[in-house]
Design a protein around this motif. Structure first.
Motif, PDB file in Angstrom:
ATOM      1  N   VAL A   1       0.836  -1.208   0.000  1.00 51.02           N
ATOM      2  CA  VAL A   1       0.000   0.000   0.000  1.00 51.02           C
ATOM      3  C   VAL A   1       0.862   1.245   0.000  1.00 51.02           C
ATOM      4  N   GLU A   2       1.972   1.238   0.735  1.00 50.43           N
ATOM      5  CA  GLU A   2       2.843   2.402   0.795  1.00 50.43           C
ATOM      6  C   GLU A   2       3.507   2.652  -0.567  1.00 50.43           C
ATOM      7  N   ARG A   3       3.865   1.588  -1.254  1.00 49.26           N
ATOM      8  CA  ARG A   3       4.433   1.775  -2.594  1.00 49.26           C
ATOM      9  C   ARG A   3       3.394   2.357  -3.548  1.00 49.26           C
ATOM     10  N   GLY A   4       2.155   1.903  -3.432  1.00 48.64           N
ATOM     11  CA  GLY A   4       1.108   2.450  -4.279  1.00 48.64           C
ATOM     12  C   GLY A   4       0.867   3.926  -4.035  1.00 48.64           C
ATOM     13  N   ARG A   5       0.953   4.353  -2.772  1.00 50.60           N
ATOM     14  CA  ARG A   5       0.781   5.766  -2.444  1.00 50.60           C
ATOM     15  C   ARG A   5       1.906   6.596  -3.031  1.00 50.60           C
TER      16      ARG A   5
END
Length: 287
Positions: A279-283
């Motif tokens: 999720v952090e990479r997607g953000r």
């Protein structure tokens, strides 16, 4: 001058009062939904009615369908029928249920009705909480919370299923082995109220514990905790998992159930850490 100060104080307190009124309104809606669903499970029974189509030759009949028909019943309600299902599926052979107190069957039906009311009211509870907190959230936080409603429901169901199909049968078999080891002088029996309350407690507690990956992902999605923090502090995550296992376990199997729950929650912790990283990479890509 005093009146002026009172007017200013009244003006400043008004937003807080409005928030409290809104909170009370949302809580009332949640309580009403819980009460209505509780009464349905506690006072309504289900009867399966089979519809036949007569065949003109030889007096034969064809079954068209079987329809569940609700009807008012306090002694054969949905909760009573589910209690019978628990006894049939969960209770090992050789263990007998006994009624210790006069109102044990009533309390057993109450516990099951309450669990079913909470489980089926989760969409309403989430919706009311969402309606209360949504005005103070950013757009990306709103999008994330909308996407967590279904996973939260699914994780709670998986946790309850894990307890129902694995933990509870295993726990009861361990109890039966302990009772058998004491010899024929001890008859393996369980109180009805104790049995149902233990089953319901494990279903609810394990269902809530399975929300751990979603909570971790949510904290990372809104920027409170970085994903690398979860992985760097994995020892604390494992420790907390075993503490939760110790809290929700009935503690009657000599640490076996606690170990199984602790390992399961630790696995969920690492899953939550990996999902948080994704999720952090997607953000970061969307920025």
């Amino acid at each position: 001058m005093t009146e002026r100060i009172r007017e200013v104080e009244k003006f400043e307190e008004r937003p807080l009062i409005e928030h409290l009124r809104e909170l009370a309104y949302r809580l009332r809606r949640i309580l009403v939904s819980l009460l209505v669903t509780f009464l349905i499970y506690f006072m309504i029974g289900i009867e399966l009615v089979t519809i036949y189509l007569p065949f003109p030759f030889f007096g034969l009949k064809y079954v068209i369908s079987t329809i569940p028909i609700p009807y008012p019943s306090l002694f054969n309600s949905i909760s009573v029928q589910l209690t019978q299902l628990f006894i049939y599926n969960e209770l090992p052979k050789g263990v007998k249920l006994i009624i210790i107190n006069l109102f044990d069957p009533l309390f057993a039906s109450f516990y099951i009705s309450l669990y079913l009311a909470i489980f089926t009211s989760i969409p309403i509870i989430v919706r009311e909480i969402w309606a209360f907190v949504a005005p103070g959230l950013y757009e990306h936080e709103k999008r994330f919370l909308k996407r967590t409603i279904i996973p939260a429901f699914v994780l709670f169901g998986l946790g309850s299923a894990f307890a129902y199909f694995l933990l509870i049968p295993f726990m009861l078999r361990i109890i039966l082995l302990y009772a058998s080891a004491l010899g024929s002088a001890v008859e393996p029996t369980l109180g009805l109220r104790s049995f149902v309350s233990t089953v319901m407690t494990l279903l609810i507690a394990t269902g809530l514990a399975f929300e751990l990956p979603l909570i971790m992902t949510g904290l990372t999605a809104i920027g409170v905790v970085k994903s690398k923090t979860w992985l760097q502090n994995w020892r604390w995550g494992v420790l907390v998992s075993f503490i939760i296992a110790w809290i929700i376990s009935p503690g009657t199997t000599g640490g076996i159930i606690e170990t199984v729950i602790g390992i399961t929650l630790s696995t969920l912790f690492f899953i939550g850490a990996l999902v948080s990283k994704t999720v952090e990479r997607g953000r970061s890509k969307n920025r």
